[in-house]
Design a protein around this motif. Structure first.
Motif, PDB file in Angstrom:
ATOM      1  N   LEU A  25     -50.342 -11.464  41.770  1.00  0.00           N
ATOM      2  CA  LEU A  25     -49.079 -11.798  42.429  1.00  0.00           C
ATOM      3  C   LEU A  25     -48.123 -10.610  42.383  1.00  0.00           C
ATOM      4  O   LEU A  25     -47.353 -10.393  43.326  1.00  0.00           O
ATOM      5  N   GLU A  26     -48.168  -9.819  41.296  1.00  0.00           N
ATOM      6  CA  GLU A  26     -47.369  -8.594  41.233  1.00  0.00           C
ATOM      7  C   GLU A  26     -47.769  -7.627  42.344  1.00  0.00           C
ATOM      8  O   GLU A  26     -46.916  -7.014  42.986  1.00  0.00           O
ATOM      9  N   TYR A  27     -49.087  -7.467  42.536  1.00  0.00           N
ATOM     10  CA  TYR A  27     -49.549  -6.587  43.613  1.00  0.00           C
ATOM     11  C   TYR A  27     -48.966  -7.034  44.945  1.00  0.00           C
ATOM     12  O   TYR A  27     -48.445  -6.223  45.727  1.00  0.00           O
ATOM     13  N   LEU A  28     -49.056  -8.338  45.221  1.00  0.00           N
ATOM     14  CA  LEU A  28     -48.594  -8.867  46.502  1.00  0.00           C
ATOM     15  C   LEU A  28     -47.080  -8.740  46.656  1.00  0.00           C
ATOM     16  O   LEU A  28     -46.581  -8.400  47.733  1.00  0.00           O
TER      17      LEU A  28
ATOM     18  N   GLY B  88     -43.493 -16.791  49.255  1.00  0.00           N
ATOM     19  CA  GLY B  88     -43.708 -18.087  49.877  1.00  0.00           C
ATOM     20  C   GLY B  88     -45.157 -18.547  49.806  1.00  0.00           C
ATOM     21  O   GLY B  88     -45.851 -18.335  48.810  1.00  0.00           O
ATOM     22  N   ASN B  89     -45.621 -19.143  50.903  1.00  0.00           N
ATOM     23  CA  ASN B  89     -46.958 -19.744  50.922  1.00  0.00           C
ATOM     24  C   ASN B  89     -48.074 -18.725  50.800  1.00  0.00           C
ATOM     25  O   ASN B  89     -49.203 -19.079  50.460  1.00  0.00           O
ATOM     26  N   LEU B  90     -47.790 -17.453  51.099  1.00  0.00           N
ATOM     27  CA  LEU B  90     -48.824 -16.425  51.014  1.00  0.00           C
ATOM     28  C   LEU B  90     -48.947 -15.832  49.613  1.00  0.00           C
ATOM     29  O   LEU B  90     -49.864 -15.054  49.348  1.00  0.00           O
ATOM     30  N   LEU B  91     -48.029 -16.205  48.732  1.00  0.00           N
ATOM     31  CA  LEU B  91     -48.043 -15.621  47.395  1.00  0.00           C
ATOM     32  C   LEU B  91     -48.999 -16.397  46.495  1.00  0.00           C
ATOM     33  O   LEU B  91     -48.599 -17.223  45.674  1.00  0.00           O
ATOM     34  N   HIS B  92     -50.279 -16.123  46.656  1.00  0.00           N
ATOM     35  CA  HIS B  92     -51.293 -16.669  45.758  1.00  0.00           C
ATOM     36  C   HIS B  92     -52.471 -15.705  45.749  1.00  0.00           C
ATOM     37  O   HIS B  92     -52.611 -14.865  46.649  1.00  0.00           O
ATOM     38  N   ASP B  93     -53.310 -15.786  44.727  1.00  0.00           N
ATOM     39  CA  ASP B  93     -54.316 -14.739  44.532  1.00  0.00           C
ATOM     40  C   ASP B  93     -55.517 -14.845  45.467  1.00  0.00           C
ATOM     41  O   ASP B  93     -56.456 -14.047  45.356  1.00  0.00           O
ATOM     42  N   GLU B  94     -55.482 -15.785  46.417  1.00  0.00           N
ATOM     43  CA  GLU B  94     -56.526 -15.832  47.430  1.00  0.00           C
ATOM     44  C   GLU B  94     -56.109 -15.125  48.718  1.00  0.00           C
ATOM     45  O   GLU B  94     -56.923 -14.972  49.634  1.00  0.00           O
TER      46      GLU B  94
END
Length: 216
Positions: free
Chosen positions: A100-103, A110-116
């Motif tokens: 999540l730090e990388y992202l 928001g909805n895109l902040l997950h490790d997938e």
């Protein structure tokens, strides 16, 4: 005395022979390259500057595409990246906070902040940013194609690959060059089988123009 920029594939014996020196003489001029506890030579990195006998400075033949000369050690973003090897996505609903730090370094929330969420470019962005340099700021591989400056294949260079399969059209992959052989580039990259690892990719997947980029 003169300076020489270490090129990919160089080793102490090759450099000494190229400039008519004995290995002992090369060692005498570059005492910090030897581990005096073991007596063994340290690893030379492309872009490293060493001292040789001679009357001028020696660089790569094509200075427009020469290996970078700024560091006497692996570039700082590579030193950061290699410490991240083993970071991987978490199974189930939980997200690895490191990914999540990388992202977040790319402004993803928001909805895109997950490790997938595809995170190979975010990993590169985070490493470059934390080394003190200005990254692209994007988690899209295609946004990195014109970033930085083109260089020859150099340890630590950012390497950009075309889409790996038909169903990944438009995605591609990006990482840091760790090594290469006759048919593959070995990249230290994120989101490689859902983790940070060093793995091989075929050279046929390199983007056709300037696949190796440098941070400045």
């Amino acid at each position: 005395m003169a300076q020489y920029i270490v090129q990919p594939g160089d080793n102490p014996t090759h450099i000494a022979n190229s400039f008519g020196m004995t290995l002992d003489r090369f060692q005498e001029l570059n005492p910090t390259l030897v581990d005096w506890g073991s007596g063994k030579w340290k690893v030379l990195f492309p872009g490293q500057i060493v001292t040789i006998d001679g009357g001028g400075d020696y660089a790569a033949p094509d200075t427009a595409a020469a290996a970078p000369t700024d560091f006497a050690a692996p570039p700082p973003w590579m030193q950061i990246a290699i410490m991240e090897v083993g970071v991987q996505e978490w199974a189930g609903a939980a997200d690895n906070p490191r990914i999540l730090e990388y992202l977040r370094s790319c402004g993803i929330s928001g909805n895109l902040l997950h490790d997938e969420t595809a995170w190979c470019a975010a990993f590169v962005n985070w490493c470059v940013k934390n080394s003190g340099y200005q990254p692209r700021g994007s988690a899209r591989v295609s946004d990195w194609w014109s970033w930085g400056r083109p260089v020859v294949a150099t340890y630590g260079a950012i390497c950009i690959l075309q889409p790996l399969t038909v169903d990944q059209a438009g995605s591609g992959h990006i990482g840091f060059l760790h090594a290469q052989d006759a048919t593959n580039v070995w990249l230290l990259s994120g989101n490689s089988h859902n983790q940070v690892r060093i793995s091989a990719y075929p050279k046929s997947k390199l983007i056709p123009n300037a696949p190796f980029r440098w941070a400045f």
